[in-house]
Design a protein around this motif. Sequence first.
Motif, PDB file in Angstrom:
ATOM      1  N   ASP A  35       7.001   7.516  -0.265  1.00  0.00           N
ATOM      2  CA  ASP A  35       5.719   6.770  -0.492  1.00  0.00           C
ATOM      3  C   ASP A  35       5.766   6.190  -1.711  1.00  0.00           C
ATOM      4  OD1 ASP A  35       4.839   7.807   1.801  1.00  0.00           O
ATOM      5  OD2 ASP A  35       3.818   9.728   0.859  1.00  0.00           O
ATOM      6  N   THR A  36       6.205   6.856  -2.956  1.00  0.00           N
ATOM      7  CA  THR A  36       6.501   6.482  -4.202  1.00  0.00           C
ATOM      8  C   THR A  36       7.185   5.024  -4.203  1.00  0.00           C
ATOM      9  OG1 THR A  36       6.148   8.392  -5.430  1.00  0.00           O
ATOM     10  CG2 THR A  36       7.040   6.984  -6.675  1.00  0.00           C
ATOM     11  N   THR A  37       8.449   5.240  -3.602  1.00  0.00           N
ATOM     12  CA  THR A  37       9.381   4.090  -3.495  1.00  0.00           C
ATOM     13  C   THR A  37       8.916   2.944  -2.675  1.00  0.00           C
ATOM     14  OG1 THR A  37      11.239   5.541  -3.463  1.00  0.00           O
ATOM     15  CG2 THR A  37      11.769   3.182  -2.599  1.00  0.00           C
ATOM     16  N   SER A  38       8.069   3.065  -1.646  1.00  0.00           N
ATOM     17  CA  SER A  38       7.520   2.044  -0.773  1.00  0.00           C
ATOM     18  C   SER A  38       6.373   1.195  -1.624  1.00  0.00           C
ATOM     19  CB  SER A  38       7.002   2.427   0.572  1.00  0.00           C
ATOM     20  OG  SER A  38       5.952   3.354   0.499  1.00  0.00           O
ATOM     21  N   PHE A  39       5.665   2.187  -2.351  1.00  0.00           N
ATOM     22  CA  PHE A  39       4.315   1.446  -3.114  1.00  0.00           C
ATOM     23  C   PHE A  39       5.179   1.072  -4.346  1.00  0.00           C
ATOM     24  CE2 PHE A  39       0.423   2.629  -1.123  1.00  0.00           C
ATOM     25  CZ  PHE A  39      -0.181   1.800  -2.017  1.00  0.00           C
ATOM     26  N   SER A  40       6.111   1.393  -4.932  1.00  0.00           N
ATOM     27  CA  SER A  40       6.676   0.626  -6.205  1.00  0.00           C
ATOM     28  C   SER A  40       7.447  -0.540  -5.666  1.00  0.00           C
ATOM     29  CB  SER A  40       7.679   1.607  -6.694  1.00  0.00           C
ATOM     30  OG  SER A  40       7.267   2.712  -7.325  1.00  0.00           O
ATOM     31  N   ASP A  41       7.839  -0.697  -4.684  1.00  0.00           N
ATOM     32  CA  ASP A  41       8.600  -2.061  -4.004  1.00  0.00           C
ATOM     33  C   ASP A  41       7.433  -3.159  -3.732  1.00  0.00           C
ATOM     34  OD1 ASP A  41      10.983  -0.551  -4.192  1.00  0.00           O
ATOM     35  OD2 ASP A  41      11.098  -0.228  -1.912  1.00  0.00           O
ATOM     36  N   SER A  46       4.521  -8.211  -5.241  1.00  0.00           N
ATOM     37  CA  SER A  46       3.229  -8.707  -4.864  1.00  0.00           C
ATOM     38  C   SER A  46       2.383  -8.920  -6.162  1.00  0.00           C
ATOM     39  CB  SER A  46       2.297  -7.832  -3.933  1.00  0.00           C
ATOM     40  OG  SER A  46       1.112  -8.511  -3.650  1.00  0.00           O
ATOM     41  N   ASP A  47       2.349 -10.327  -6.473  1.00  0.00           N
ATOM     42  CA  ASP A  47       1.371 -10.770  -7.721  1.00  0.00           C
ATOM     43  C   ASP A  47      -0.023 -10.414  -7.320  1.00  0.00           C
ATOM     44  OD1 ASP A  47       3.566 -11.426  -9.137  1.00  0.00           O
ATOM     45  OD2 ASP A  47       3.410 -13.405  -8.176  1.00  0.00           O
ATOM     46  N   GLU A  48      -0.509 -10.561  -6.081  1.00  0.00           N
ATOM     47  CA  GLU A  48      -1.653 -10.501  -5.641  1.00  0.00           C
ATOM     48  C   GLU A  48      -2.277  -8.970  -5.795  1.00  0.00           C
ATOM     49  OE1 GLU A  48       0.553 -11.745  -3.682  1.00  0.00           O
ATOM     50  OE2 GLU A  48      -0.265 -13.905  -3.588  1.00  0.00           O
ATOM     51  N   LEU A  49      -1.184  -7.919  -5.554  1.00  0.00           N
ATOM     52  CA  LEU A  49      -1.627  -6.545  -5.574  1.00  0.00           C
ATOM     53  C   LEU A  49      -1.832  -6.077  -6.974  1.00  0.00           C
ATOM     54  CD1 LEU A  49      -1.877  -3.696  -4.329  1.00  0.00           C
ATOM     55  CD2 LEU A  49       0.597  -3.543  -4.499  1.00  0.00           C
ATOM     56  N   ALA A  51      -2.794  -8.064  -9.403  1.00  0.00           N
ATOM     57  CA  ALA A  51      -3.995  -8.766  -9.630  1.00  0.00           C
ATOM     58  C   ALA A  51      -4.959  -7.847  -9.211  1.00  0.00           C
ATOM     59  CB  ALA A  51      -3.978 -10.270  -9.179  1.00  0.00           C
ATOM     60  N   VAL A  52      -5.038  -7.379  -8.148  1.00  0.00           N
ATOM     61  CA  VAL A  52      -6.033  -6.706  -7.847  1.00  0.00           C
ATOM     62  C   VAL A  52      -6.414  -5.252  -8.570  1.00  0.00           C
ATOM     63  CG1 VAL A  52      -6.983  -5.194  -6.026  1.00  0.00           C
ATOM     64  CG2 VAL A  52      -6.291  -7.475  -5.369  1.00  0.00           C
ATOM     65  N   ILE A  53      -5.231  -4.514  -8.751  1.00  0.00           N
ATOM     66  CA  ILE A  53      -5.331  -3.343  -9.269  1.00  0.00           C
ATOM     67  C   ILE A  53      -5.735  -3.404 -10.908  1.00  0.00           C
ATOM     68  CG2 ILE A  53      -4.005  -2.132  -7.816  1.00  0.00           C
ATOM     69  CD1 ILE A  53      -1.652  -2.391 -10.204  1.00  0.00           C
ATOM     70  N   GLY A  54      -5.527  -4.695 -11.333  1.00  0.00           N
ATOM     71  CA  GLY A  54      -5.773  -4.886 -13.123  1.00  0.00           C
ATOM     72  C   GLY A  54      -7.022  -5.443 -13.253  1.00  0.00           C
ATOM     73  N   SER A  55      -7.643  -6.038 -12.055  1.00  0.00           N
ATOM     74  CA  SER A  55      -8.808  -6.915 -12.284  1.00  0.00           C
ATOM     75  C   SER A  55     -10.038  -6.071 -12.497  1.00  0.00           C
ATOM     76  CB  SER A  55      -9.078  -7.790 -11.024  1.00  0.00           C
ATOM     77  OG  SER A  55     -10.429  -8.679 -11.210  1.00  0.00           O
ATOM     78  N   PRO A  56     -10.938  -6.175 -13.590  1.00  0.00           N
ATOM     79  CA  PRO A  56     -12.095  -5.506 -13.717  1.00  0.00           C
ATOM     80  C   PRO A  56     -13.323  -6.333 -13.065  1.00  0.00           C
ATOM     81  CG  PRO A  56     -11.797  -6.957 -15.738  1.00  0.00           C
ATOM     82  CD  PRO A  56     -10.623  -6.928 -14.911  1.00  0.00           C
ATOM     83  N   VAL A  57     -13.020  -7.328 -12.494  1.00  0.00           N
ATOM     84  CA  VAL A  57     -13.801  -8.129 -11.427  1.00  0.00           C
ATOM     85  C   VAL A  57     -14.091  -7.592 -10.235  1.00  0.00           C
ATOM     86  CG1 VAL A  57     -14.779 -10.608 -10.935  1.00  0.00           C
ATOM     87  CG2 VAL A  57     -13.649 -10.079 -12.875  1.00  0.00           C
ATOM     88  N   ILE A  58     -13.073  -7.219  -9.692  1.00  0.00           N
ATOM     89  CA  ILE A  58     -12.898  -6.520  -8.395  1.00  0.00           C
ATOM     90  C   ILE A  58     -13.524  -5.384  -8.400  1.00  0.00           C
ATOM     91  CG2 ILE A  58     -11.340  -6.102  -6.341  1.00  0.00           C
ATOM     92  CD1 ILE A  58      -9.524  -8.312  -7.287  1.00  0.00           C
TER      93      ILE A  58
END
Length: 186
Positions: A35-41, A46-49, A51-58
């Motif tokens: 799981d860790t490897t697949s999520f890290s990859d 993914s620039d979009e991913l 952006a999603v996890i770092g955005s305070p607006v979402i």
Amino acid sequence: MSEPASISLGIATRYATALFELAKDEGALKALEADTTSFSDALAVSDELRAVIGSPVISREDQGKVIAALGAKLGVSALFGNTLALMAEKRRLFVLPQFLANLADQIAAEKGEVTAEVTAARALSAAQSKKLAETLKARVGKTVKLKTTVDETLIGGLVVKLGSTMIDTSVKAKLAALQNAMKEVG
């Protein structure tokens, strides 16, 4: 380390340690590693991913939906998925890169492995990678996994980072040392 960075690292470490201990108790370290490897990859490509996890607006709900959908697509374990859902609910997804790195480190330590970051002037062959891993294993006494990147500006040779040790055998470093020596002469 700056204060916000150390706070983020502390948050990531707490979540990673809790998940690691739960997975260890359940005998699910292999699944956790996958799981860790697949999520890290996924995070790396993914620039979009990112952006999603770092955005305070979402909103946290939307972040949770994105993470849940990605987890379902990657087929992560329920334990891993629930941890990510909790992180989304608590607005802690911004520490996901540190969380995944910490998890990978804990899993490697449990398995008696260390990771060496190798930068080479050109791609290493399988035989070269194997020989390098064996040489490093003899030096540190643990199984060594190689994380290899290519940097053509090295001209030739390798730069190996293993824990706090760095071995630089690159032509670029040797030329720089020669240049400094020539400056000292006059």
